[in-house]
Motif scaffolding. Structure first.
Motif, PDB file in Angstrom:
ATOM      1  N   THR A   1       0.650  -1.407 -18.553  1.00  0.00           N
ATOM      2  CA  THR A   1       2.017  -1.794 -18.205  1.00  0.00           C
ATOM      3  C   THR A   1       2.863  -0.601 -17.757  1.00  0.00           C
ATOM      4  O   THR A   1       4.045  -0.761 -17.431  1.00  0.00           O
ATOM      5  N   HIS A   2       2.260   0.557 -17.728  1.00  0.00           N
ATOM      6  CA  HIS A   2       2.928   1.755 -17.209  1.00  0.00           C
ATOM      7  C   HIS A   2       3.206   1.617 -15.712  1.00  0.00           C
ATOM      8  O   HIS A   2       4.124   2.251 -15.186  1.00  0.00           O
ATOM      9  N   PHE A   3       2.449   0.759 -15.031  1.00  0.00           N
ATOM     10  CA  PHE A   3       2.589   0.591 -13.584  1.00  0.00           C
ATOM     11  C   PHE A   3       3.470  -0.610 -13.259  1.00  0.00           C
ATOM     12  O   PHE A   3       3.638  -1.521 -14.072  1.00  0.00           O
ATOM     13  N   PHE A   4       4.003  -0.619 -12.037  1.00  0.00           N
ATOM     14  CA  PHE A   4       4.838  -1.728 -11.572  1.00  0.00           C
ATOM     15  C   PHE A   4       3.996  -2.938 -11.187  1.00  0.00           C
ATOM     16  O   PHE A   4       4.489  -4.061 -11.189  1.00  0.00           O
ATOM     17  N   SER A   5       2.745  -2.709 -10.815  1.00  0.00           N
ATOM     18  CA  SER A   5       1.878  -3.792 -10.359  1.00  0.00           C
ATOM     19  C   SER A   5       0.553  -3.736 -11.102  1.00  0.00           C
ATOM     20  O   SER A   5       0.199  -2.709 -11.694  1.00  0.00           O
ATOM     21  N   THR A   6      -0.174  -4.828 -11.056  1.00  0.00           N
ATOM     22  CA  THR A   6      -1.511  -4.868 -11.634  1.00  0.00           C
ATOM     23  C   THR A   6      -2.539  -4.746 -10.506  1.00  0.00           C
ATOM     24  O   THR A   6      -2.208  -4.904  -9.332  1.00  0.00           O
TER      25      THR A   6
ATOM     26  N   ARG B   1      -6.507  -9.542   4.559  1.00  0.00           N
ATOM     27  CA  ARG B   1      -5.886  -8.611   5.502  1.00  0.00           C
ATOM     28  C   ARG B   1      -6.962  -7.826   6.247  1.00  0.00           C
ATOM     29  O   ARG B   1      -7.911  -7.339   5.650  1.00  0.00           O
ATOM     30  N   LYS B   2      -6.802  -7.711   7.537  1.00  0.00           N
ATOM     31  CA  LYS B   2      -7.760  -6.943   8.323  1.00  0.00           C
ATOM     32  C   LYS B   2      -7.612  -5.449   8.066  1.00  0.00           C
ATOM     33  O   LYS B   2      -8.590  -4.701   8.147  1.00  0.00           O
ATOM     34  N   GLN B   3      -6.388  -5.029   7.784  1.00  0.00           N
ATOM     35  CA  GLN B   3      -6.127  -3.625   7.484  1.00  0.00           C
ATOM     36  C   GLN B   3      -5.202  -3.519   6.292  1.00  0.00           C
ATOM     37  O   GLN B   3      -4.284  -4.325   6.126  1.00  0.00           O
ATOM     38  N   LEU B   4      -5.459  -2.519   5.447  1.00  0.00           N
ATOM     39  CA  LEU B   4      -4.566  -2.216   4.339  1.00  0.00           C
ATOM     40  C   LEU B   4      -3.662  -1.065   4.754  1.00  0.00           C
ATOM     41  O   LEU B   4      -4.147  -0.045   5.252  1.00  0.00           O
ATOM     42  N   ARG B   5      -2.384  -1.215   4.540  1.00  0.00           N
ATOM     43  CA  ARG B   5      -1.446  -0.155   4.850  1.00  0.00           C
ATOM     44  C   ARG B   5      -0.401  -0.055   3.747  1.00  0.00           C
ATOM     45  O   ARG B   5       0.162  -1.066   3.308  1.00  0.00           O
ATOM     46  N   LEU B   6      -0.156   1.164   3.344  1.00  0.00           N
ATOM     47  CA  LEU B   6       0.799   1.425   2.279  1.00  0.00           C
ATOM     48  C   LEU B   6       2.147   0.763   2.531  1.00  0.00           C
ATOM     49  O   LEU B   6       2.730   0.167   1.615  1.00  0.00           O
ATOM     50  N   GLU B   7       2.645   0.864   3.737  1.00  0.00           N
ATOM     51  CA  GLU B   7       4.017   0.455   4.024  1.00  0.00           C
ATOM     52  C   GLU B   7       4.294  -0.980   3.593  1.00  0.00           C
ATOM     53  O   GLU B   7       5.360  -1.278   3.034  1.00  0.00           O
ATOM     54  N   TYR B   8       3.337  -1.865   3.820  1.00  0.00           N
ATOM     55  CA  TYR B   8       3.580  -3.272   3.512  1.00  0.00           C
ATOM     56  C   TYR B   8       3.555  -3.529   1.996  1.00  0.00           C
ATOM     57  O   TYR B   8       4.357  -4.331   1.478  1.00  0.00           O
TER      58      TYR B   8
ATOM     59  N   ARG C   1       9.238  -2.863  -3.469  1.00  0.00           N
ATOM     60  CA  ARG C   1      10.683  -2.622  -3.419  1.00  0.00           C
ATOM     61  C   ARG C   1      11.443  -3.937  -3.638  1.00  0.00           C
ATOM     62  O   ARG C   1      12.403  -4.009  -4.426  1.00  0.00           O
ATOM     63  N   GLN C   2      11.016  -4.978  -2.921  1.00  0.00           N
ATOM     64  CA  GLN C   2      11.692  -6.266  -3.029  1.00  0.00           C
ATOM     65  C   GLN C   2      11.509  -6.875  -4.419  1.00  0.00           C
ATOM     66  O   GLN C   2      12.465  -7.375  -5.025  1.00  0.00           O
ATOM     67  N   LYS C   3      10.301  -6.824  -4.910  1.00  0.00           N
ATOM     68  CA  LYS C   3       9.986  -7.438  -6.208  1.00  0.00           C
ATOM     69  C   LYS C   3      10.764  -6.786  -7.340  1.00  0.00           C
ATOM     70  O   LYS C   3      11.207  -7.465  -8.287  1.00  0.00           O
TER      71      LYS C   3
ATOM     72  N   ARG D   1       9.161   6.447  -2.590  1.00  0.00           N
ATOM     73  CA  ARG D   1       7.934   6.078  -1.882  1.00  0.00           C
ATOM     74  C   ARG D   1       6.702   6.759  -2.489  1.00  0.00           C
ATOM     75  O   ARG D   1       5.622   6.174  -2.534  1.00  0.00           O
ATOM     76  N   GLN D   2       6.852   7.977  -2.964  1.00  0.00           N
ATOM     77  CA  GLN D   2       5.715   8.662  -3.590  1.00  0.00           C
ATOM     78  C   GLN D   2       5.262   7.933  -4.852  1.00  0.00           C
ATOM     79  O   GLN D   2       4.062   7.833  -5.120  1.00  0.00           O
ATOM     80  N   ILE D   3       6.219   7.428  -5.634  1.00  0.00           N
ATOM     81  CA  ILE D   3       5.879   6.825  -6.931  1.00  0.00           C
ATOM     82  C   ILE D   3       5.637   5.321  -6.817  1.00  0.00           C
ATOM     83  O   ILE D   3       4.603   4.809  -7.254  1.00  0.00           O
ATOM     84  N   LEU D   4       6.590   4.602  -6.241  1.00  0.00           N
ATOM     85  CA  LEU D   4       6.439   3.149  -6.118  1.00  0.00           C
ATOM     86  C   LEU D   4       5.472   2.798  -4.996  1.00  0.00           C
ATOM     87  O   LEU D   4       4.831   1.743  -5.038  1.00  0.00           O
ATOM     88  N   GLY D   5       5.352   3.669  -4.008  1.00  0.00           N
ATOM     89  CA  GLY D   5       4.453   3.427  -2.887  1.00  0.00           C
ATOM     90  C   GLY D   5       3.069   3.976  -3.131  1.00  0.00           C
ATOM     91  O   GLY D   5       2.163   3.268  -3.574  1.00  0.00           O
ATOM     92  N   TRP D   6       2.904   5.278  -2.885  1.00  0.00           N
ATOM     93  CA  TRP D   6       1.565   5.865  -2.937  1.00  0.00           C
ATOM     94  C   TRP D   6       0.880   5.691  -4.278  1.00  0.00           C
ATOM     95  O   TRP D   6      -0.312   5.385  -4.359  1.00  0.00           O
ATOM     96  N   ARG D   7       1.613   5.923  -5.344  1.00  0.00           N
ATOM     97  CA  ARG D   7       0.985   5.901  -6.663  1.00  0.00           C
ATOM     98  C   ARG D   7       0.402   4.521  -6.987  1.00  0.00           C
ATOM     99  O   ARG D   7      -0.708   4.407  -7.532  1.00  0.00           O
ATOM    100  N   GLU D   8       1.145   3.485  -6.681  1.00  0.00           N
ATOM    101  CA  GLU D   8       0.662   2.126  -6.931  1.00  0.00           C
ATOM    102  C   GLU D   8      -0.450   1.752  -5.945  1.00  0.00           C
ATOM    103  O   GLU D   8      -1.431   1.091  -6.318  1.00  0.00           O
ATOM    104  N   TYR D   9      -0.288   2.178  -4.708  1.00  0.00           N
ATOM    105  CA  TYR D   9      -1.240   1.831  -3.649  1.00  0.00           C
ATOM    106  C   TYR D   9      -2.616   2.434  -3.910  1.00  0.00           C
ATOM    107  O   TYR D   9      -3.638   1.738  -3.811  1.00  0.00           O
ATOM    108  N   VAL D  10      -2.664   3.723  -4.247  1.00  0.00           N
ATOM    109  CA  VAL D  10      -3.968   4.358  -4.445  1.00  0.00           C
ATOM    110  C   VAL D  10      -4.674   3.799  -5.678  1.00  0.00           C
ATOM    111  O   VAL D  10      -5.905   3.701  -5.708  1.00  0.00           O
TER     112      VAL D  10
END
Length: 517
Positions: free
Chosen positions: A134-139, A150-157, A163-165, A311-320
């Motif tokens: 539960t340390h993360f925003f997403s599972t 999805r044909k491609q995975l991209r961080l931005e989406y 961000r919205q959630k 973006r580094q924390i909510l974006g990259w960290r969750e994405y990777v």
């Protein structure tokens, strides 16, 4: 004789959070916490002295905190006479002694560790309950649902979804400022004048526990890379909270503009230095982002800086993390570009004539730290252009950096840095010549190599290897629209120029020596 315990709660070295999911319903009357320092975790790859010291000291401080609460704890120290040296061995000993009815843990950050602990549970015919982190925003399930079809995975989406959630930097359903990403505004360099007077980083004087660990590391891991003479990382939650406050107060306002900049001899600049505390779970990302967002709303930090940090924390960290757990174990074997060179020996010493590499590697060995551009566009870029086997690059990054846990390090290294997954994670290989480093730093000014030259005695190896890389992988790169401009520049070179570059690149490769373990 110790009475049997209802549950044995497994806490790993990167789960030092009393609010961890595994501890939410801890019952001191019937449960016991298990923690273990084992040599295996520092030797399956050669973990640097800085990295091992961070983990062991933070673990011991957390254990002391749990004991102060009166919670039953079984703790194995690295230098215990009967320490088996492995997590599996220490857990088996604990099971034999305590005879628990079940094992409980928060989901770990390392595939290898998860398989090892599952095997122990099966061996002893015990259920192993693995709870969401539960340390993360997403599972991981959230990411898998996002990635499905999805044909491609991209961080931005994925980043926009989070961000919205979570309502972070949002005005209703729209991003504050009218755009999601301010990356284009966060690429400033220090110019010829340099960074000037910089705010001091948060450095913590080693206390008795840390000093004991430092002596132990110097004794048990004397031949491991790096030094701990300048150790100063936060190893408790209280220290980590101070580090967070000092970043928000003193460095966040300039973080965005200068997050990609480098300067000779300047280790810390305007970066947060919080990734280690976050990855050990001494800090929760929610409180970190709340502090950054509050700084924006108070007018203390500009939107570009705060969004870049978010973006580094909510974006990259969750994405990777999603990439890692949906793609393992095959992901670790990725080598889409068939790179097979050995990692040069100077990665373990910093002994190289290339000024940018010397600076980044030297500070890495001294502090267990380098910021993201030093990792991506200096140490990582050189390895990519040279053609180093991705697994060797991954093992180096995992071993030398204090914030390295495999879930975050592996995708960043193999996917983002080395493009070894063929583009699953990143939209293109992040390749550039020495001119990029010249633009973003002062390294080239004092270097014997010229970033504008690709051949000759003073040619910058980055520039030589960049053109050679484009030539060797032209067919693959031609399928990527984002690489077409660079290929057009390659095609402007004459056949004689390309042949001379290829020859010089091969000579340079031949001069590099394999690493010494």
């Amino acid at each position: 004789m110790t009475p049997p315990r209802k549950r044995l709660i497994l806490i790993l070295g990167d789960q030092l959070d009393e609010d961890a999911s595994a501890l939410t319903d801890f019952d001191p009357a019937h449960d016991t916490v298990w923690m273990a320092e084992v040599l295996e975790e520092s030797t399956h790859i050669p973990s640097s002295k800085q990295r091992t010291t961070v983990f062991l000291s933070a673990m011991r401080h957390f254990a002391e905190h749990l004991q102060a609460r009166g919670w039953p704890l079984m703790y194995s120290q690295l230098d215990d006479a009967n320490n088996t040296g492995t997590l599996a061995g220490e857990l088996s000993k604990a099971i034999a002694q305590l005879k628990p009815q079940r094992l409980v843990m928060t989901a770990p950050g390392d595939w290898r560790v998860l398989q090892s602990l599952r095997a122990v549970a099966q061996q002893h015919d015990l259920p192993l309950e693995i709870k969401d982190d539960t340390h993360f925003f997403s599972t991981v399930r959230d990411f898998a649902a996002h990635a499905k079809d999805r044909k491609q995975l991209r961080l931005e989406y994925f980043y926009r979804e989070l961000r919205q959630k979570n309502g972070i930097l949002m005005e209703g359903k729209k991003p504050i400022g009218g755009q999601w990403n301010f990356d284009a505004d966060n690429r400033g360099s220090f110019g010829k004048q340099g960074p000037g007077l910089l705010p001091a980083p948060t450095r913590v004087a080693p206390d008795t526990i840390t000093q004991d660990v430092m002596r132990l590391v110097n004794d048990k891991l004397a031949h491991h890379p790096g030094s701990i003479t300048q150790f100063g990382w936060p190893v408790t939650r209280a220290q980590a909270l101070v580090a967070l406050d000092e970043f928000i107060t003193h460095r966040l306002p300039s973080f965005g503009l200068y997050q990609d900049a480098m300067w000779e001899g300047e280790v810390w600049l305007y970066h947060s230095h919080l990734s280690c505390a976050l990855n050990l779970k001494l800090l929760n990302p929610r409180e970190v982002l709340a502090a950054a967002e509050a700084a924006f709303h108070k007018g203390h930090a500009p939107l570009e800086a705060v969004e870049g940090f978010v973006r580094q924390i909510l974006g990259w960290r969750e994405y990777v993390r999603g990439i890692y757990w949906t793609q393992m174990p095959d992901y670790a074997e990725g080598n889409a570009q068939q790179a097979h060179e050995a990692l040069p020996e100077f990665y373990w010493t910093g002994d190289t004539d290339m000024a940018c590499l010397r600076d980044a590697i030297t500070q890495t060995l001294q502090h267990g730290y380098a910021h993201h551009i030093q990792r991506l566009m200096v140490t990582g870029l050189y390895a990519l252009l040279l053609g180093v086997e991705p697994k060797q690059v991954h093992q180096w990054y995992l071993g030398v950096y204090v914030d390295a846990v495999e879930w975050v390090e592996l995708p960043n290294t193999l996917g983002m840095s080395q493009f070894a997954d063929g583009g699953l994670m990143a939209s293109k290989p992040y390749v550039a010549s020495g001119k990029y480093i010249d633009r973003m730093s002062n390294h080239c000014k004092g270097c014997r190599f010229n970033p504008a030259e690709s051949t000759g005695d003073t040619a910058c190896p980055f520039t030589t290897l960049y053109w050679d890389y484009l030539g060797r992988h032209a067919d693959m790169l031609a399928k990527n629209p984002r690489m077409l401009m660079q290929l057009k520049n390659l095609n402007r070179l004459t056949p004689e120029q390309r042949e001379a570059i290829a020859t010089q690149a091969q000579t340079h490769r031949a001069q590099q020596k394999a690493p010494q373990a």
